[in-house]
Design a protein around this motif. Structure first.
Motif, short mmCIF file in Angstrom:
data_model
loop_
_atom_site.label_atom_id
_atom_site.label_comp_id
_atom_site.label_asym_id
_atom_site.label_seq_id
_atom_site.Cartn_x
_atom_site.Cartn_y
_atom_site.Cartn_z
N THR A 1 26.85 -0.15 -0.31
CA THR A 1 25.79 -0.35 -1.30
C THR A 1 25.35 0.99 -1.85
O THR A 1 25.76 2.05 -1.37
CB THR A 1 24.58 -1.05 -0.65
N ASN B 1 29.66 -4.66 -9.61
CA ASN B 1 28.56 -5.58 -9.93
C ASN B 1 28.38 -5.81 -11.43
O ASN B 1 27.50 -6.58 -11.84
CB ASN B 1 27.25 -5.05 -9.32
N ASN C 1 28.41 -0.01 -8.70
CA ASN C 1 27.88 -0.53 -9.97
C ASN C 1 28.97 -1.20 -10.80
O ASN C 1 28.72 -2.22 -11.47
CB ASN C 1 27.24 0.60 -10.78
N GLY D 1 30.60 -5.98 -0.35
CA GLY D 1 29.17 -5.69 -0.35
C GLY D 1 28.72 -4.86 0.84
O GLY D 1 27.53 -4.55 0.99
#
Length: 427
Positions: free
Chosen positions: A407, A246, A243, A404
């Motif tokens: 996840t 992102n 998180n 990535g």
């Protein structure tokens, strides 16, 4: 039963060790450097002894004859009329000491500067002498417990003289973040841009430590305990990092991008150490700020980030031909007097208790940020040789989050794979 403090225990060990006579060569890793034979009354009756000492240190400390290292060595020579010392200086960065010393201990420097995370390797290679007697007493009395622990081996012996701390902390723009804001990373991310070296294994552990993960047990000295970066506590951290990456106000600091962002105003906080202080001051100007690490919020609770902390120290080769002079020099190079000169000449932040209230040092924002980080928001970096298994899997985990590959959905699986890699990595 009365509990004996760690410092008292070390002092007792040093006293016992000092009872063991030293030979000039052929010492073992438990060889003890003692000053028991250095009484002033004896020195007065002894003829001047010619002594040769080879000293290794970083290039920055020996640029010319007026640099810190030769200046301190000559002051030491002047203070010891019982010795006529010829110094030979050679360049060896603290981070390369164990590699260079262990190549051939018999021809390595008599006195050298090293980063404390190499201690286990140096002791294992019989390449560093244990301190004892009055020399040990001086080191114990002049340094905080954390710095003493940084040069203490699994056998309880002290094997170096700390001269500066070694860790990282947070630099920030005071026009964007208040002193309250910088206590929480999540609060900062609501108000400004933060860069962090997520793919650098020296940094990523700070998040896992925050939520209770450990390396070599709570003490950091139990090799059998291995790496505990698994289970729910670690999975929660991995999800936090996914998180974090992102978050629009977060960026990965790599190849100097964080510092560049500070200059351009696209980044308002970075995580680094004293080596970047001048560059950050130049970038932020009047808005320059530095402080210990913030907390992060995991499952609704504030958890304290903790950086690796250690020291840079001076060690003595147990095979040197002039052990007494070598140990005395090492202790002097780590003394309050030499540390103060190191700070004035190169900005090397001191560890000496005697300088903790020095007006100049205590007014230095960077010095206080490092000191507070070591005292409040750090974990002593393990010095065991097994620590070598940590670096590559941790770097790979950071890169996998950034790419990535990791996840929220597969965080549990990837975290367990990370933990397994740590505990099965080949050194």
């Amino acid at each position: 039963m009365k509990k004996i403090s760690r410092r008292s225990f070390l002092a007792v060990c040093g006293t016992l060790a000092a009872a063991t006579a030293l030979t000039a060569c052929g010492g073992s890793s438990s060889s003890t450097a003692s000053s028991a034979a250095a009484g002033s009354s004896e020195a007065a009756s002894v003829e001047v002894q010619d002594v040769a000492l080879k000293v290794w240190g970083p290039q920055e400390d020996q640029v010319d004859s007026s640099s810190w290292l030769p200046t301190m060595c000559e002051q030491f020579n002047d203070a010891h009329p019982e010795w006529n010392i010829t110094f030979t200086y050679e360049v060896c960065p603290e981070g390369d000491a164990s590699k260079n010393v262990t190549q051939d201990v018999s021809t390595a420097a008599d006195v050298y500067m090293f980063a404390n995370d190499q201690l286990g390797t140096l002791v294992q290679a019989n390449a560093i002498a244990q301190l004892g007697g009055s020399y040990l007493d001086e080191v114990l009395n002049d340094n905080p417990d954390t710095m003493i622990e940084s040069v203490t081996s699994t056998d309880g012996g002290v094997y170096g003289v700390p001269f500066t701390g070694n860790t990282w902390f947070m630099y920030y723009d005071t026009s964007v973040f208040s002193e309250d804001d910088v206590k929480s990373l999540d609060t900062m991310l609501e108000k400004g841009k933060v860069a962090f070296p997520l793919t650098d294994s020296w940094y990523i552990a700070a998040f896992y430590y925050a939520n209770g993960c450990t390396i070599f047990g709570e003490s950091g000295m139990d090799a059998d305990a291995g790496f505990d970066f698994g289970g729910d506590k670690a999975v929660a951290v991995t999800k936090y990092l996914v998180n974090l990456y992102n978050n629009a106000n977060f960026s990965v600091d790599a190849d100097g991008s964080g510092l560049s962002g500070l200059r351009e105003g696209t980044v308002n906080a970075i995580f680094s150490g004293t080596w970047n202080a001048e560059a950050v001051k130049e970038a932020l100007g009047d808005n320059f700020g530095a402080t210990q690490l913030p907390t992060i919020t995991i499952d609704g609770e504030a958890k304290q980030m903790r950086s690796f902390a250690g020291s840079k120290a001076i060690g003595v080769n147990p095979n040197c031909q002039n052990m007494q002079a070598a140990v005395a020099l090492a202790v002097y190079l780590g003394s309050a007097e030499a540390q103060k000169a190191h700070y004035e000449m190169r900005g090397i932040v001191p560890t000496s208790n005697a300088l903790s209230n020095d007006a100049t040092v205590s007014a230095d924002i960077v010095a206080m940020a490092q000191a507070n980080t070591i005292a409040n928001t750090s974990v002593l970096q393990a010095t065991l040789p097994e620590m070598g298994s940590y670096w590559t899997p941790s770097e790979n985990m950071g890169k996998a989050i950034v790419s990535g590959e990791v996840t929220l959905d597969n965080a549990a699986e990837k975290t367990e794979a990370y933990n397994n890699a740590l505990n099965n990595a080949s050194m």
